[in-house]
Each structure stands twice: as structure tokens, then as C-alpha cells.
Write a protein that holds these residues in place. Structure first.
Motif, short mmCIF file in Angstrom:
data_model
loop_
_atom_site.label_atom_id
_atom_site.label_comp_id
_atom_site.label_asym_id
_atom_site.label_seq_id
_atom_site.Cartn_x
_atom_site.Cartn_y
_atom_site.Cartn_z
N VAL A 1 0.84 -1.19 0.00
CA VAL A 1 0.00 0.00 0.00
C VAL A 1 0.87 1.25 0.00
N VAL A 2 0.52 2.20 -0.86
CA VAL A 2 1.18 3.50 -0.88
C VAL A 2 0.26 4.48 -0.17
N LEU A 3 0.81 5.20 0.80
CA LEU A 3 0.08 6.25 1.50
C LEU A 3 0.71 7.59 1.16
N LEU A 4 -0.13 8.60 0.96
CA LEU A 4 0.37 9.93 0.63
C LEU A 4 0.14 10.89 1.79
N ALA A 5 1.13 11.74 2.02
CA ALA A 5 1.01 12.77 3.05
C ALA A 5 -0.18 13.67 2.71
N PRO A 6 -0.80 14.26 3.72
CA PRO A 6 -2.01 15.05 3.47
C PRO A 6 -1.85 16.13 2.40
N GLU A 7 -0.73 16.84 2.40
CA GLU A 7 -0.52 17.91 1.43
C GLU A 7 -0.47 17.36 0.00
N LEU A 8 0.26 16.27 -0.18
CA LEU A 8 0.36 15.66 -1.50
C LEU A 8 -0.97 15.08 -1.93
N ALA A 9 -1.69 14.48 -1.00
CA ALA A 9 -3.00 13.91 -1.31
C ALA A 9 -3.94 15.02 -1.81
N SER A 10 -3.95 16.15 -1.14
CA SER A 10 -4.80 17.28 -1.55
C SER A 10 -4.40 17.76 -2.94
N ARG A 11 -3.11 17.82 -3.19
CA ARG A 11 -2.61 18.24 -4.51
C ARG A 11 -3.10 17.28 -5.60
N LEU A 12 -3.00 15.98 -5.34
CA LEU A 12 -3.43 15.00 -6.34
C LEU A 12 -4.92 15.09 -6.60
N VAL A 13 -5.71 15.27 -5.55
CA VAL A 13 -7.16 15.40 -5.73
C VAL A 13 -7.45 16.60 -6.62
N ALA A 14 -6.81 17.73 -6.35
CA ALA A 14 -7.03 18.94 -7.16
C ALA A 14 -6.62 18.71 -8.62
N GLU A 15 -5.48 18.06 -8.83
CA GLU A 15 -5.01 17.80 -10.19
C GLU A 15 -5.91 16.82 -10.93
N LEU A 16 -6.41 15.82 -10.22
CA LEU A 16 -7.30 14.86 -10.86
C LEU A 16 -8.65 15.47 -11.20
N ARG A 17 -9.12 16.38 -10.36
CA ARG A 17 -10.39 17.07 -10.64
C ARG A 17 -10.24 18.04 -11.80
N ASP A 18 -9.09 18.72 -11.86
CA ASP A 18 -8.84 19.72 -12.89
C ASP A 18 -7.41 19.57 -13.40
N PRO A 19 -7.21 18.74 -14.42
CA PRO A 19 -5.85 18.49 -14.92
C PRO A 19 -5.10 19.77 -15.30
N ALA A 20 -5.81 20.84 -15.62
CA ALA A 20 -5.14 22.10 -15.97
C ALA A 20 -4.44 22.71 -14.76
N SER A 21 -4.81 22.28 -13.55
CA SER A 21 -4.19 22.82 -12.35
C SER A 21 -2.86 22.16 -12.02
N ALA A 22 -2.49 21.14 -12.76
CA ALA A 22 -1.21 20.42 -12.50
C ALA A 22 -0.06 21.39 -12.65
N ARG A 23 0.86 21.29 -11.71
CA ARG A 23 2.03 22.18 -11.70
C ARG A 23 3.11 21.67 -12.61
#
Length: 91
Positions: free
Chosen positions: A69-91
Motif C-alpha cells: 500500500v502507498v500512503l500519501l502525506a495530506p498535502e500531496l493527497a490534496s494536490r493530487l485530488v485537485a489535479e485529478l479534478r482539474d488536470p489544468a491545475s497540475a504544476r
């Protein structure tokens, strides 16, 4: 055993983003070279972290068939959720 209650699983990230199973993991794999294990993510190995994995499985935070199992730190998890919801937001 570490406290991973604030860390997020791929299943949780896919659910929060409303994406199909595997989308969070694929995004994580693209970002992984820029990330640091222990700070941004951790990998729970089935032989070494069985108790933690079983707890995550019992709480339905991971898929029933998950082995490692891979677990992501809260900050990274939030970033991934935002990027998955809106791929244009990817840094």
C-alpha cells in the motif's frame, strides 16, 4: 507502527476526485521522481506492515485485494485530488 490516520490511500484519493480506480496511482507514479519517501509518501509492505494494512483494509480505506500500500502525506493527497479534478491545475 506509525500513525497514518491523516495520510491518504489511493482509493481515498480516487474517491475524493471522482476518478476511476487507478487514476491516483498513475498520477503518483508520474510525480514520484520529484517526491521523497517518508516525507511525501510511504510504502507499506505486506510482510513488514501487515497489521497496518489489515487495519486499512478493515476500515475500507484500501481495496480488498491490495497487497502493498502507498500512503500519501495530506498535502500531496490534496494536490493530487485537485489535479485529478482539474488536470489544468497540475504544476
Amino acid at each position: 507502527m506509525s500513525d497514518y490516520s491523516q495520510w491518504r490511500t489511493m482509493r481515498e484519493i480516487d474517491g475524493a476526485a471522482g476518478t476511476a480506480k487507478g487514476a491516483a496511482f498513475r498520477r503518483f507514479r508520474r510525480l514520484e521522481p520529484q517526491l521523497r519517501a517518508g516525507r511525501d509518501y510511504c510504502v507499506l509492505h505486506h510482510a513488514d506492515d501487515r497489521e497496518t494494512i489489515d487495519g486499512l483494509r478493515s476500515a475500507r480505506r484500501i481495496h480488498a485485494g491490495s497487497v502493498n500500500v502507498v500512503l500519501l502525506a495530506p498535502e500531496l493527497a490534496s494536490r493530487l485530488v485537485a489535479e485529478l479534478r482539474d488536470p489544468a491545475s497540475a504544476r
